[in-house]
Scaffold this active site. Structure first.
Site, PDB file in Angstrom:
ATOM      1  CB  THR A  41      -0.828  -0.036   1.303  1.00 20.27           C
ATOM      2  OG1 THR A  41      -1.603  -1.250   1.167  1.00 20.27           O
ATOM      3  CG2 THR A  41      -1.761   1.332   1.362  1.00 20.27           C
ATOM      4  CG  LEU A  42       2.844   2.789  -2.970  1.00 22.58           C
ATOM      5  CD1 LEU A  42       3.116   2.767  -4.481  1.00 22.58           C
ATOM      6  CD2 LEU A  42       4.172   2.527  -2.241  1.00 22.58           C
ATOM      7  CD  GLU A  43      -1.197   4.931   4.116  1.00 26.16           C
ATOM      8  OE1 GLU A  43      -1.377   5.929   4.710  1.00 26.16           O
ATOM      9  OE2 GLU A  43      -1.757   3.876   4.483  1.00 26.16           O
ATOM     10  CG  LEU A  44       1.113   8.951  -3.109  1.00 28.92           C
ATOM     11  CD1 LEU A  44       0.400   9.564  -4.454  1.00 28.92           C
ATOM     12  CD2 LEU A  44       2.430   8.614  -3.314  1.00 28.92           C
ATOM     13  CB  SER A  45      -0.069  13.374   1.522  1.00 31.70           C
ATOM     14  OG  SER A  45      -1.580  13.165   1.349  1.00 31.70           O
TER      15      SER A  45
END
Length: 82
Positions: free
Chosen positions: A15-19
């Site tokens: 899972t990528l969370e950018l902010s």
């Protein structure tokens, strides 16, 4: 689901969370892309590092179902599919 897929399906999900903002305003999306584009592309370039292929019988060349693949120093064996 990520843990299940890693253990039982030999699939490593991330899972990528950018902010810290779960739903950034539309006006911020271009900025988020610009801030994270190079890191995302660098990550994508590394996706296929490792071993991949088919497990086959050394004599007949027939594919081996459910073969266990173990690597010294890694405590997670992989089982080949069909």
């Amino acid at each position: 689901m990520q843990d299940y897929n890693y253990v039982w399906a030999n699939c490593f999900e991330i899972t990528l969370e950018l902010s810290c903002c779960k739903y950034p305003p539309t006006s911020e999306l271009q900025k988020e892309w610009e801030n994270n584009k190079e890191s995302l592309l660098a990550f994508i370039e590394k996706v296929h590092i490792g071993v991949k292929g088919f497990v086959k019988d050394a004599v007949t060349g027939v594919g081996l179902d459910n073969a266990t693949i173990a690597v010294a120093g890694i405590a997670h064996n992989i089982t080949a599919g069909k």
